[in-house]
Design a protein around this motif. Structure first.
Motif, PDB file in Angstrom:
ATOM      1  N   MET A   1       0.749  -1.306  -0.089  1.00 11.71           N
ATOM      2  CA  MET A   1      -0.149  -0.099   0.027  1.00 11.71           C
ATOM      3  C   MET A   1       0.836   1.219   0.051  1.00 11.71           C
ATOM      4  SD  MET A   1      -3.169   1.289   2.508  1.00 11.71           S
ATOM      5  CE  MET A   1      -1.783   1.225   4.205  1.00 11.71           C
ATOM      6  N   THR A   2       0.467   2.171  -0.905  1.00 12.44           N
ATOM      7  CA  THR A   2       1.335   3.371  -0.997  1.00 12.44           C
ATOM      8  C   THR A   2       1.278   4.342   0.150  1.00 12.44           C
ATOM      9  OG1 THR A   2       1.273   3.426  -3.418  1.00 12.44           O
ATOM     10  CG2 THR A   2       1.953   5.195  -2.625  1.00 12.44           C
ATOM     11  N   THR A   3       2.181   4.787   0.627  1.00 10.09           N
ATOM     12  CA  THR A   3       2.092   5.913   2.006  1.00 10.09           C
ATOM     13  C   THR A   3       2.415   7.193   1.468  1.00 10.09           C
ATOM     14  OG1 THR A   3       3.949   5.017   2.932  1.00 10.09           O
ATOM     15  CG2 THR A   3       1.873   4.010   3.530  1.00 10.09           C
ATOM     16  N   TYR A  44       0.710   8.762   5.283  1.00 11.78           N
ATOM     17  CA  TYR A  44      -0.860   8.745   5.156  1.00 11.78           C
ATOM     18  C   TYR A  44      -1.210   7.745   4.067  1.00 11.78           C
ATOM     19  CZ  TYR A  44      -0.604  12.644   8.405  1.00 11.78           C
ATOM     20  OH  TYR A  44      -0.584  13.361   9.533  1.00 11.78           O
ATOM     21  N   THR A  45      -2.566   7.500   3.934  1.00 13.32           N
ATOM     22  CA  THR A  45      -2.917   6.572   2.746  1.00 13.32           C
ATOM     23  C   THR A  45      -4.038   7.403   1.786  1.00 13.32           C
ATOM     24  OG1 THR A  45      -4.859   5.561   4.048  1.00 13.32           O
ATOM     25  CG2 THR A  45      -2.554   4.432   4.289  1.00 13.32           C
ATOM     26  N   GLN A  46      -4.382   6.685   0.795  1.00 13.69           N
ATOM     27  CA  GLN A  46      -5.522   7.248  -0.221  1.00 13.69           C
ATOM     28  C   GLN A  46      -6.742   7.545   0.771  1.00 13.69           C
ATOM     29  OE1 GLN A  46      -4.643   8.631  -2.795  1.00 13.69           O
ATOM     30  NE2 GLN A  46      -6.975   9.266  -3.075  1.00 13.69           N
TER      31      GLN A  46
END
Length: 368
Positions: A1-3, A44-46
């Motif tokens: 997951m991109t942060t 933070y995430t999307q």
């Protein structure tokens, strides 16, 4: 997951968001605390981006932060419609109560600041006594009432000087043209609410265009007879501007009746399609008329020179006004639910008054 780092997070959200504001929202509980990197940086995430964008959107719509928090606390898996509507209704009642309290304060200030020069002597005496008054006690409240009675006693000595009152009460409008300032002043006098001035919206060429077409004798189209009856027919006759009524039924006098009639009788909708190019539309009651006008303009079915759009309503009217402000046609409107036939007619009358002095009320009949 991109942060995302907090800097990347604010850039993704946009809207002028800053890391300081993000940290503030964390403290208020609007944003959940983020996970931390091994170096203790916030990540933070999307999902966080979408939540903060929603917060920004709600804030831009006028919701206070404590109200936004309550809205966001409703879990998606619950039956949210009834719960959210109940919360919004509670918030609305609280806001209306705050507005009522502020309106009382504003009325008291208007009662002092709006006094003209002929009242200044006794006004100065009242202000001097007001400083000494203990308003928190019952005795103090009684004394305050006596002060108001003394001040009000002077109003019988002379007519009210509206220009002097408005000079003290209206916001600074020096950047606006004289005609625009006069128009806003007349709107405030028509409804008695100084705060209306902050909601008046005019497109860039509204004033110039209206003067051009009115001098050329353009057609004026009002939505119902009540609006047409409030127009300055004397000046309009001198300018050669014919007045037409869209919903031409003398029994239609309210917004409810106008809205219902426009939807139920196809002939009124067909009549709208037949208005003259370069006309001025004056809409003061039916929001659906303004919605239909905006749609017809977008479809290039009608080409009015100016639309004065001030219908009454709580859902359709604000939406219609937003559509009007996004259209390509010159417009004059009042944002939100505020409006009415008198305000719409006042706008046109102010524009006409800027072109021609008040003539003899019957002289135009001799030339008809």
């Amino acid at each position: 997951m991109t942060t995302l780092t907090i800097k990347e997070f604010t850039q993704a959200v946009g809207g002028g968001m800053t890391p300081r504001m993000v940290r503030h929202y964390h403290q208020l509980g609007l944003l959940p605390q983020p996970v931390r990197s091994p170096s203790n940086y916030r990540l933070y995430t999307q999902k966080d981006v979408l939540r903060l964008q929603r917060i920004v959107a709600l804030k831009q719509q006028g919701f206070q932060l404590n109200h936004i928090r309550q809205i966001l606390e409703v879990e998606p898996e619950e039956d949210t419609t009834a719960s959210l509507m109940t919360q919004l209704q509670q918030q609305y009642r609280a806001v209306i109560q705050q507005i009522s309290q502020l309106r009382q304060t504003a009325s008291a200030l208007e009662g002092l600041l709006g006094r003209d020069r002929d009242c200044e002597i006794i006004q100065a005496e009242v202000l001097a006594q007001l400083k000494l008054l203990e308003v928190d006690t019952q005795t103090g409240l009684g004394g305050l009432e006596k002060l108001w009675n003394g001040l009000d006693a002077q109003v019988h000595a002379h007519p009210e000087a509206f220009a002097e009152s408005l000079e003290r009460l209206l916001p600074e409008f020096s950047s606006r043209s004289e005609i625009e300032q006069d128009l806003i002043s007349n709107l405030v006098l028509a409804c008695g609410d100084v705060s209306l001035a902050s909601f008046v919206r005019l497109s860039d060429r509204a004033i110039a265009t209206s003067r051009e077409v009115l001098k050329s004798g353009c057609q004026i189209v009002a939505d119902i007879p009540t609006v047409a009856a409030a127009l300055d027919t004397t000046r309009l006759a001198h300018l050669g501007c014919p007045v037409e009524t869209l919903i031409d039924n003398s029994h239609i006098t309210t917004a409810t009746e106008a809205e219902k009639a426009f939807w139920q009788d196809q002939k009124w909708q067909e009549k709208l399609q037949q208005v003259s190019p370069g006309c001025v539309l004056v809409i003061g009651y039916a929001p659906s008329v303004l919605l239909s006008v905006c749609k017809a303009i977008q479809n290039q079915e009608i080409q009015p020179a100016l639309v004065i759009g001030m219908p009454i309503g709580f859902s359709h009217a604000p939406a219609a006004k937003r559509q009007l402000m996004q259209s390509c046609v010159p417009f004059i409107t009042v944002e939100g639910t505020l409006g009415g036939g008198l305000l719409a007619a006042t706008v046109l009358n102010s524009l006409v008054e800027s072109l021609i002095e008040k003539p003899d009320c019957h002289c135009y009949l001799r030339h008809s």
